[in-house]
Structures are given as structure tokens and as C-alpha cells.
Design a protein around this motif. Structure first.
Motif, PDB file in Angstrom:
ATOM      1  N   UNK A   1       0.817  -1.201   0.000  1.00  0.00           N
ATOM      2  CA  UNK A   1       0.000   0.000   0.000  1.00  0.00           C
ATOM      3  C   UNK A   1       0.850   1.250   0.000  1.00  0.00           C
ATOM      4  N   UNK A   2       0.296   2.324   0.546  1.00  0.00           N
ATOM      5  CA  UNK A   2       0.982   3.610   0.480  1.00  0.00           C
ATOM      6  C   UNK A   2       0.988   4.320   1.832  1.00  0.00           C
ATOM      7  N   UNK A   3       1.159   3.547   2.896  1.00  0.00           N
ATOM      8  CA  UNK A   3       1.229   4.109   4.243  1.00  0.00           C
ATOM      9  C   UNK A   3       2.538   3.650   4.881  1.00  0.00           C
ATOM     10  N   UNK A   4       3.395   4.609   5.283  1.00  0.00           N
ATOM     11  CA  UNK A   4       3.246   6.062   5.144  1.00  0.00           C
ATOM     12  C   UNK A   4       3.454   6.526   3.702  1.00  0.00           C
TER      13      UNK A   4
ATOM     14  N   UNK B   1       5.434  12.711   3.227  1.00  0.00           N
ATOM     15  CA  UNK B   1       6.513  12.860   4.197  1.00  0.00           C
ATOM     16  C   UNK B   1       7.576  13.816   3.660  1.00  0.00           C
ATOM     17  N   UNK B   2       7.940  13.659   2.392  1.00  0.00           N
ATOM     18  CA  UNK B   2       8.930  14.559   1.786  1.00  0.00           C
ATOM     19  C   UNK B   2       8.437  16.000   1.819  1.00  0.00           C
ATOM     20  N   UNK B   3       7.169  16.193   1.499  1.00  0.00           N
ATOM     21  CA  UNK B   3       6.589  17.532   1.536  1.00  0.00           C
ATOM     22  C   UNK B   3       6.598  18.099   2.950  1.00  0.00           C
ATOM     23  N   UNK B   4       6.240  17.269   3.926  1.00  0.00           N
ATOM     24  CA  UNK B   4       6.200  17.726   5.316  1.00  0.00           C
ATOM     25  C   UNK B   4       7.594  18.067   5.835  1.00  0.00           C
ATOM     26  N   UNK B   5       8.583  17.249   5.511  1.00  0.00           N
ATOM     27  CA  UNK B   5       9.950  17.521   5.969  1.00  0.00           C
ATOM     28  C   UNK B   5      10.403  18.901   5.500  1.00  0.00           C
ATOM     29  N   UNK B   6      10.086  19.236   4.266  1.00  0.00           N
ATOM     30  CA  UNK B   6      10.447  20.555   3.747  1.00  0.00           C
ATOM     31  C   UNK B   6       9.653  21.645   4.446  1.00  0.00           C
ATOM     32  N   UNK B   7       8.388  21.375   4.732  1.00  0.00           N
ATOM     33  CA  UNK B   7       7.549  22.346   5.436  1.00  0.00           C
ATOM     34  C   UNK B   7       8.063  22.573   6.854  1.00  0.00           C
ATOM     35  N   UNK B   8       8.630  21.542   7.451  1.00  0.00           N
ATOM     36  CA  UNK B   8       9.179  21.654   8.806  1.00  0.00           C
ATOM     37  C   UNK B   8      10.518  22.387   8.835  1.00  0.00           C
TER      38      UNK B   8
ATOM     39  N   UNK C   1      13.340  21.314   6.666  1.00  0.00           N
ATOM     40  CA  UNK C   1      14.388  20.547   6.001  1.00  0.00           C
ATOM     41  C   UNK C   1      14.778  21.203   4.681  1.00  0.00           C
ATOM     42  N   UNK C   2      16.069  21.246   4.413  1.00  0.00           N
ATOM     43  CA  UNK C   2      16.565  21.988   3.247  1.00  0.00           C
ATOM     44  C   UNK C   2      16.901  21.102   2.057  1.00  0.00           C
ATOM     45  N   UNK C   3      16.553  19.826   2.161  1.00  0.00           N
ATOM     46  CA  UNK C   3      16.789  18.926   1.044  1.00  0.00           C
ATOM     47  C   UNK C   3      16.194  17.560   1.331  1.00  0.00           C
ATOM     48  N   UNK C   4      15.979  16.815   0.261  1.00  0.00           N
ATOM     49  CA  UNK C   4      15.496  15.441   0.350  1.00  0.00           C
ATOM     50  C   UNK C   4      16.499  14.552  -0.379  1.00  0.00           C
ATOM     51  N   UNK C   5      16.942  13.504   0.312  1.00  0.00           N
ATOM     52  CA  UNK C   5      17.873  12.538  -0.263  1.00  0.00           C
ATOM     53  C   UNK C   5      17.196  11.179  -0.382  1.00  0.00           C
ATOM     54  N   UNK C   6      17.460  10.492  -1.483  1.00  0.00           N
ATOM     55  CA  UNK C   6      17.043   9.096  -1.631  1.00  0.00           C
ATOM     56  C   UNK C   6      18.231   8.297  -2.137  1.00  0.00           C
ATOM     57  N   UNK C   7      18.219   7.005  -1.834  1.00  0.00           N
ATOM     58  CA  UNK C   7      19.293   6.117  -2.265  1.00  0.00           C
ATOM     59  C   UNK C   7      18.664   4.843  -2.815  1.00  0.00           C
TER      60      UNK C   7
ATOM     61  N   UNK D   1       9.058  13.031  17.419  1.00  0.00           N
ATOM     62  CA  UNK D   1       8.217  13.626  16.392  1.00  0.00           C
ATOM     63  C   UNK D   1       9.055  14.165  15.259  1.00  0.00           C
ATOM     64  N   UNK D   2       8.561  14.052  14.026  1.00  0.00           N
ATOM     65  CA  UNK D   2       9.353  14.414  12.856  1.00  0.00           C
ATOM     66  C   UNK D   2       9.634  15.910  12.783  1.00  0.00           C
ATOM     67  N   UNK D   3       8.637  16.727  12.989  1.00  0.00           N
ATOM     68  CA  UNK D   3       8.810  18.182  12.958  1.00  0.00           C
ATOM     69  C   UNK D   3       9.851  18.610  14.001  1.00  0.00           C
ATOM     70  N   UNK D   4       9.689  18.132  15.217  1.00  0.00           N
ATOM     71  CA  UNK D   4      10.603  18.487  16.297  1.00  0.00           C
ATOM     72  C   UNK D   4      12.031  18.023  15.995  1.00  0.00           C
ATOM     73  N   UNK D   5      12.169  16.816  15.486  1.00  0.00           N
ATOM     74  CA  UNK D   5      13.500  16.264  15.223  1.00  0.00           C
ATOM     75  C   UNK D   5      14.210  17.048  14.131  1.00  0.00           C
TER      76      UNK D   5
END
Length: 237
Positions: free
Chosen positions: A20-23, A28-35, A37-43, A224-228
Motif C-alpha cells: 500500500x501507500x502508508x506512510x 513525508x517529503x513535503x512535510x519535511x520541507x515544510x518543517x 528541512x533543506x533537502x530530500x535525499x534518496x538512495x 516527532x518528525x517536525x521536532x527532530x
């Protein structure tokens, strides 16, 4: 300020474990930037056990900060990067089936190969970085490939720091000084955490960016993700 790029591989691992698609990786990528975060990395890896190649394509539409794709520059990976055209590609010498990255490039032995790959990415407007150990000869070899940046492989530092040995930072400081003299940008990643990131940042001159995934996502389970994300940002100031 050193930029924080958040590696979201572990979010994909959790999603894939249940189907499925949870999470939702894109949310999550959008939220990290909203919180903050200055970049998104994938490997992505060839077996797509966490990040899928389609994820790389889908993320292109939602990453509005810096998009960094890491991986071993084999044929399929090169094609994916050229299709997605991220802001940065980080070349990592992963063995097939490796659980995680375990070493930097031998930039002397692989100089011709790396130079060819780097030129192809740069020709397409993609900034390049190569994963290296804090060995001065490897930094000099990296310069000869024409790469824009290096990413210091920080597992050794993190291990020594956890044992109370602050001198474990010394090879990294020396490597960073040389990289700066050679005109190479400096990124860093692997096993960096809330416990060690401030000390690392304070001892690496002109550290441009850190890429953190496993520790940050694990810490976020409690904090919590925002706090971290914001705790990291405060430590990187």
C-alpha cells in the motif's frame, strides 16, 4: 549554516513492509520541507527494497528544496538520474545486496570511470558529489575526477565519538581542510545523529550539507518528525 538533507529511505522501507501507500512517501517529503528541512535525499538500490525507481520520478514533482539522489552509477542508475535531473547526484560504491554503505570510493583506482560518469552528469546540469573516506590521497584523487563536491563517509567518526574518543574527528578535519584548499565542496553523511552532529559540524570547516536518514527517522519515533528536523537545524547553526 550547514544544510540538512533528510534521507527518506526508511520511510519507504516502512511503507514496503506492509504494502500500500502508508506512510505516504511524497507527503513525508513535503512535510519535511515544510518543517524546515533543506533537502530530500534518496538512495535507490537495484532491488528497490526501499526507494523504488518510480519514487525517484514521483518525488521530482514535490521536492522544492534540494533533490539529491545517491547510488552506485551502474547503467540503470545513470539512466534514472538523467531522467529525473536532481539538483545533486552522490556517487556511492555500493556492492550489490549491501545493507548500507560501507566504504568510500578508491578515487585513484576508479579515477577514469568516475571522471567519465561525472562529466555526463555535469553536462546535464547536475551537481556531482562522490562518497569518500577521510584519506588525503582519496581527496586528491577526487579532485582529479572533476567532481564538484565530496561526501565524507562518517561511520568511523560516529563510532569513535560514541566511545568517548573525540580525536576520531581529526582525519575528517584534515580531509576537509585539504578539500577546501582544492576547491571541493564538502558534504557528509552516515551515522550522524543528534548526539554527534553539533560536534562534527563545529570541527569541519565549510561543511555545506549533511545527509541524515536512519538516525533522524529513528529519533523521530520518540521526538516527532517536525521536532527532530528542527533539533538538527538548531545544532547545525
Amino acid at each position: 549554516m550547514t544544510k540538512l538533507s533528510v534521507n527518506i529511505n526508511k520511510i519507504a522501507t516502512l511503507r514496503n513492509a506492509r504494502g500500500g501507500n502508508v506512510p505516504d512517501l511524497l507527503k513525508v517529503a513535503t512535510d519535511i520541507q515544510r518543517f524546515g528541512g533543506q533537502g530530500i535525499t534518496i538512495h535507490p538500490r537495484p532491488d528497490e527494497r526501499h526507494i523504488r525507481y518510480q519514487d525517484a520520478r514521483d518525488l521530482k514533482a514535490v521536492v522544492t528544496t534540494e533533490y539529491n539522489i545517491e547510488g552506485n552509477p551502474q547503467h540503470n542508475f545513470i539512466d534514472l538520474v538523467l531522467e529525473c535531473k536532481p539538483d545533486q547526484v552522490t556517487l556511492v560504491p555500493d556492492a550489490i545486496g549491501a545493507i548500507t554503505s560501507s566504504a568510500g570510493w578508491d578515487t585513484i583506482k576508479n579515477q577514469e570511470y568516475l571522471t567519465e560518469v561525472i562529466q555526463e552528469f555535469q553536462k546535464n546540469g547536475i551537481r556531482t558529489s562522490i562518497f569518500v573516506d577521510p584519506i588525503l590521497e582519496m581527496i586528491e584523487g577526487a579532485k582529479k575526477t572533476g567532481t564538484d563536491r565530496i561526501e565524507l563517509y562518517t561511520e568511523s567518526f560516529a563510532h569513535q565519538y560514541s566511545l568517548g574518543n573525540e580525536r576520531g574527528i581529526d582525519p575528517y578535519t584534515k580531509a576537509a581542510i585539504l578539500a577546501n584548499e582544492l576547491g571541493l565542496g564538502i558534504n557528509a553523511g552516515h551515522d550522524l545523529s543528534l548526539d554527534n552532529i553539533k560536534f562534527f559540524k563545529e570541527n569541519i570547516p565549510s561543511l555545506l550539507e549533511v545527509s541524515i536518514g536512519h538516525a533522524l527517522i529513528s529519533e523521530a519515533l520518540y521526538l516527532g518528525l517536525d521536532n527532530t528536523v528542527n533539533m538538527y537545524l538548531n545544532k547545525l547553526k
